[in-house]
Design a protein around this motif. Structure first.
Motif, PDB file in Angstrom:
ATOM      1  N   TYR A 319      -4.561  -0.111   7.022  1.00 15.42           N
ATOM      2  CA  TYR A 319      -3.301  -0.310   6.320  1.00 15.42           C
ATOM      3  C   TYR A 319      -3.560  -1.127   5.052  1.00 15.42           C
ATOM      4  O   TYR A 319      -4.254  -2.152   5.077  1.00 15.42           O
ATOM      5  N   LEU A 320      -2.983  -0.670   3.953  1.00 16.04           N
ATOM      6  CA  LEU A 320      -3.222  -1.271   2.641  1.00 16.04           C
ATOM      7  C   LEU A 320      -1.924  -1.779   2.031  1.00 16.04           C
ATOM      8  O   LEU A 320      -0.849  -1.172   2.216  1.00 16.04           O
ATOM      9  N   ARG A 321      -2.003  -2.870   1.323  1.00 14.03           N
ATOM     10  CA  ARG A 321      -0.895  -3.373   0.518  1.00 14.03           C
ATOM     11  C   ARG A 321      -1.446  -3.838  -0.829  1.00 14.03           C
ATOM     12  O   ARG A 321      -2.627  -4.188  -0.938  1.00 14.03           O
ATOM     13  N   ALA A 322      -0.570  -3.901  -1.820  1.00 14.50           N
ATOM     14  CA  ALA A 322      -0.894  -4.547  -3.096  1.00 14.50           C
ATOM     15  C   ALA A 322       0.027  -5.745  -3.270  1.00 14.50           C
ATOM     16  O   ALA A 322       1.201  -5.705  -2.883  1.00 14.50           O
ATOM     17  N   PHE A 323      -0.511  -6.818  -3.837  1.00 14.52           N
ATOM     18  CA  PHE A 323       0.229  -8.053  -4.019  1.00 14.52           C
ATOM     19  C   PHE A 323       0.329  -8.395  -5.502  1.00 14.52           C
ATOM     20  O   PHE A 323      -0.582  -8.092  -6.293  1.00 14.52           O
ATOM     21  N   SER A 324       1.408  -9.064  -5.861  1.00 12.28           N
ATOM     22  CA  SER A 324       1.568  -9.677  -7.180  1.00 12.28           C
ATOM     23  C   SER A 324       1.987 -11.116  -6.940  1.00 12.28           C
ATOM     24  O   SER A 324       2.934 -11.384  -6.187  1.00 12.28           O
ATOM     25  N   PHE A 325       1.265 -12.068  -7.564  1.00 12.15           N
ATOM     26  CA  PHE A 325       1.632 -13.469  -7.389  1.00 12.15           C
ATOM     27  C   PHE A 325       1.385 -14.221  -8.691  1.00 12.15           C
ATOM     28  O   PHE A 325       0.655 -13.756  -9.581  1.00 12.15           O
ATOM     29  N   ASP A 326       2.030 -15.381  -8.807  1.00  6.65           N
ATOM     30  CA  ASP A 326       2.006 -16.083 -10.089  1.00  6.65           C
ATOM     31  C   ASP A 326       0.901 -17.121 -10.201  1.00  6.65           C
ATOM     32  O   ASP A 326       0.738 -17.741 -11.239  1.00  6.65           O
ATOM     33  N   GLY A 327       0.147 -17.358  -9.124  1.00  8.85           N
ATOM     34  CA  GLY A 327      -1.045 -18.172  -9.236  1.00  8.85           C
ATOM     35  C   GLY A 327      -0.881 -19.636  -8.940  1.00  8.85           C
ATOM     36  O   GLY A 327      -1.838 -20.395  -9.063  1.00  8.85           O
ATOM     37  N   TYR A 328       0.305 -20.090  -8.547  1.00  9.46           N
ATOM     38  CA  TYR A 328       0.484 -21.503  -8.272  1.00  9.46           C
ATOM     39  C   TYR A 328       0.160 -21.827  -6.816  1.00  9.46           C
ATOM     40  O   TYR A 328       0.005 -20.946  -5.965  1.00  9.46           O
ATOM     41  N   SER A 329       0.053 -23.126  -6.511  1.00  8.42           N
ATOM     42  CA  SER A 329      -0.369 -23.531  -5.171  1.00  8.42           C
ATOM     43  C   SER A 329       0.621 -23.078  -4.101  1.00  8.42           C
ATOM     44  O   SER A 329       0.244 -22.790  -2.973  1.00  8.42           O
ATOM     45  N   ASP A 330       1.923 -23.031  -4.449  1.00  4.18           N
ATOM     46  CA  ASP A 330       2.929 -22.471  -3.552  1.00  4.18           C
ATOM     47  C   ASP A 330       3.503 -21.250  -4.258  1.00  4.18           C
ATOM     48  O   ASP A 330       4.583 -21.295  -4.850  1.00  4.18           O
ATOM     49  N   PRO A 331       2.765 -20.160  -4.236  1.00  6.99           N
ATOM     50  CA  PRO A 331       3.063 -19.082  -5.169  1.00  6.99           C
ATOM     51  C   PRO A 331       4.309 -18.293  -4.810  1.00  6.99           C
ATOM     52  O   PRO A 331       4.686 -18.154  -3.656  1.00  6.99           O
ATOM     53  N   GLU A 332       4.921 -17.799  -5.866  1.00  7.72           N
ATOM     54  CA  GLU A 332       5.875 -16.723  -5.695  1.00  7.72           C
ATOM     55  C   GLU A 332       5.058 -15.447  -5.600  1.00  7.72           C
ATOM     56  O   GLU A 332       4.196 -15.196  -6.440  1.00  7.72           O
ATOM     57  N   ALA A 333       5.314 -14.664  -4.563  1.00 11.11           N
ATOM     58  CA  ALA A 333       4.473 -13.487  -4.352  1.00 11.11           C
ATOM     59  C   ALA A 333       5.315 -12.340  -3.826  1.00 11.11           C
ATOM     60  O   ALA A 333       6.316 -12.537  -3.123  1.00 11.11           O
ATOM     61  N   PHE A 334       4.895 -11.127  -4.194  1.00 14.10           N
ATOM     62  CA  PHE A 334       5.539  -9.913  -3.709  1.00 14.10           C
ATOM     63  C   PHE A 334       4.450  -8.964  -3.226  1.00 14.10           C
ATOM     64  O   PHE A 334       3.273  -9.091  -3.608  1.00 14.10           O
ATOM     65  N   CYS A 335       4.838  -8.002  -2.407  1.00 13.94           N
ATOM     66  CA  CYS A 335       3.867  -6.999  -1.956  1.00 13.94           C
ATOM     67  C   CYS A 335       4.543  -5.645  -1.839  1.00 13.94           C
ATOM     68  O   CYS A 335       5.777  -5.542  -1.781  1.00 13.94           O
ATOM     69  N   THR A 336       3.736  -4.607  -1.811  1.00 12.23           N
ATOM     70  CA  THR A 336       4.230  -3.246  -1.623  1.00 12.23           C
ATOM     71  C   THR A 336       4.452  -2.973  -0.137  1.00 12.23           C
ATOM     72  O   THR A 336       4.059  -3.749   0.731  1.00 12.23           O
ATOM     73  N   ASP A 337       5.067  -1.842   0.140  1.00  8.69           N
ATOM     74  CA  ASP A 337       5.067  -1.339   1.501  1.00  8.69           C
ATOM     75  C   ASP A 337       3.645  -0.966   1.883  1.00  8.69           C
ATOM     76  O   ASP A 337       2.764  -0.807   1.019  1.00  8.69           O
ATOM     77  N   GLU A 338       3.408  -0.820   3.185  1.00 10.64           N
ATOM     78  CA  GLU A 338       2.066  -0.478   3.641  1.00 10.64           C
ATOM     79  C   GLU A 338       1.734   0.976   3.331  1.00 10.64           C
ATOM     80  O   GLU A 338       2.563   1.868   3.509  1.00 10.64           O
ATOM     81  N   GLY A 339       0.520   1.184   2.876  1.00 15.92           N
ATOM     82  CA  GLY A 339      -0.035   2.532   2.771  1.00 15.92           C
ATOM     83  C   GLY A 339      -1.035   2.722   3.894  1.00 15.92           C
ATOM     84  O   GLY A 339      -1.793   1.800   4.227  1.00 15.92           O
ATOM     85  N   THR A 340      -1.057   3.897   4.496  1.00  8.81           N
ATOM     86  CA  THR A 340      -1.870   4.127   5.683  1.00  8.81           C
ATOM     87  C   THR A 340      -2.963   5.145   5.397  1.00  8.81           C
ATOM     88  O   THR A 340      -2.708   6.181   4.768  1.00  8.81           O
ATOM     89  N   VAL A 341      -4.181   4.829   5.852  1.00  5.94           N
ATOM     90  CA  VAL A 341      -5.293   5.756   5.751  1.00  5.94           C
ATOM     91  C   VAL A 341      -5.680   6.155   7.170  1.00  5.94           C
ATOM     92  O   VAL A 341      -6.079   5.301   7.980  1.00  5.94           O
ATOM     93  N   ILE A 342      -5.556   7.437   7.476  1.00  2.72           N
ATOM     94  CA  ILE A 342      -5.841   7.929   8.821  1.00  2.72           C
ATOM     95  C   ILE A 342      -7.057   8.855   8.840  1.00  2.72           C
ATOM     96  O   ILE A 342      -7.889   8.798   9.749  1.00  2.72           O
TER      97      ILE A 342
END
Length: 403
Positions: A319-342
């Protein structure tokens, strides 16, 4: 006098009979050769005593039966370098050894203009020689086999002679048009652009985007914003969106030697638990990319190319996800839905593209965001094949989604 367009930063000698007398140097050195009538020379020519990387171009007329020396750097005995025509072939010589040779195509009894370009570059402790010939009348190229040979350095106290050897022996009987000697390797493409013809810019086949015309008080339709406010905003907005659609991806990475990932998530220093409510995903730190994101981009689109296979008999999903975060010690972060490799692609298989979809952008005060991939094997649930399953991340793309 303005420099000739073919006098480049590496050029140490440029002669062009179509512009001036052949002995007149058009390079930045502007040091003319001595005119001896049938040949030209420069004694103790240190500036042309060039070892690899080196480029020598000679453009001359050639007919069947012609022979003689075009360029010579020697003392009459020891040859630093020499280009000569012998029995219909152009030969490139150093120290008495023929480094490379070839015969131009389309030579007839009537003289035809020929280009010979002998260029060298260091290849380890040796030197590689590249010789190309071009017939201006027929448009035919000849590329001699590249030759790797010992490196030599011409003697700066020796004489450079054009259209003969040192002292005037072995003169070339036909016309010389241009000679250029430089301190850099020049490819066949560069040689063609310099001496044959410049290529034309490509033709844009798609529709060209036309920038909207700003409307303000100078358009004499009222004060700024009157009547046309919505139209101005719509024009600017569509132009901005078009510019984004024509922009390059924020991340477009192909991995030449991808890591082999497995459910041990090692080495530990390359992994971190996922953020944004996805702790089961291990963030792979080697895939972090810091990018400036256009101000009006709030989402990006992520795809990843992977190879999924097993070292045993069974295989589990990854299962794969991609993340985006702002780089701070308590970061604001988002992620994609899971992508599946079967699918089991097999060792050395073609793999597949996995679409992770839209990803909200978390940006720092400088307008930058960090993008990163995360993965896990079978949600870490024990199953046959869990320890045998392998994953290679081969490519990672992040593209702006204009709003």
């Amino acid at each position: 006098m303005d420099l000739d367009e073919n006098s480049k930063l590496d050029t140490v000698l440029l002669l062009d009979a179509d512009v001036a007398d052949l002995f007149a140097d058009l390079s930045q050195y502007e040091t003319d050769l001595a005119d001896h009538g049938t040949y030209f020379d420069e004694t103790a020519s240190a500036r042309t005593a060039v070892a690899a990387p080196r480029d020598i171009v000679v453009i001359f007329d050639m007919a069947t039966g012609n022979s003689g020396t075009l360029v010579d750097h020697s003392n009459g005995v020891t040859i630093g370098y020499r280009i000569e025509v012998v029995a219909g072939a152009v030969r490139c010589v150093e120290g008495g050894t023929i480094r490379t040779a070839a015969s131009p195509l389309g030579i007839i009894a009537t003289p035809r203009k020929i280009l010979a370009a002998w260029s060298q570059f260091p290849n380890g402790t040796s030197t590689q020689s590249v010789l190309v010939l071009y017939n201006f009348a027929t448009g035919e190229w000849v590329h001699a086999p590249d030759a790797t040979h010992a490196s030599t350095t011409p003697n700066p106290s020796h004489t450079l002679t054009i259209k003969a050897r040192s002292g005037g022996s072995s003169p070339y009987p036909n016309t010389l048009h241009q000679v250029r000697i430089g301190r850099r390797f020049h490819s066949q493409t560069e040689t063609s652009e310099d001496w044959v013809a410049l290529t034309s810019p490509g033709v844009t086949l798609g529709a060209r985007r036309v920038e909207g015309t700003p409307i303000d008080r100078t358009t004499e339709i009222g004060s700024e914003g009157s009547f046309t406010g919505p139209a101005v905003l719509a024009t600017g907005r569509s132009t901005e969106a078009d510019a984004l659609r024509l922009s390059s991806p924020l991340v477009n990475e192909q991995v030449r030697s991808p890591l082999t990932l497995r459910n041990t998530y090692t080495p530990a220093r390359w992994h971190r638990p996922g953020w944004a409510g996805a702790p089961e995903s291990r963030m792979l730190l080697s895939t972090i990319f810091l990018r400036e994101v256009p101000p009006n981009v709030s989402e990006v689109f992520v795809r990843v190319h992977v190879l999924h296979y097993t070292a045993g008999a069974a295989i589990v999903p990854v299962y794969l996800r991609a993340f985006s975060f702002d780089g701070y010690s308590d970061p604001e972060a988002f992620c994609t839905d899971e992508g599946t490799v079967i699918a089991d692609h097999g060792v050395g298989g073609a793999g597949e593209w996995v679409t992770l979809g839209p990803l909200p952008v978390a940006r720092d005060p400088k307008g930058q965001s960090r993008f990163c991939l995360g993965y896990n094997f079978n949600h870490d649930v024990a199953a046959a094949g869990l320890t045998d399953t392998r994953l290679l991340i081969r490519a990672f793309t992040v593209e702006a989604l204009p709003k």
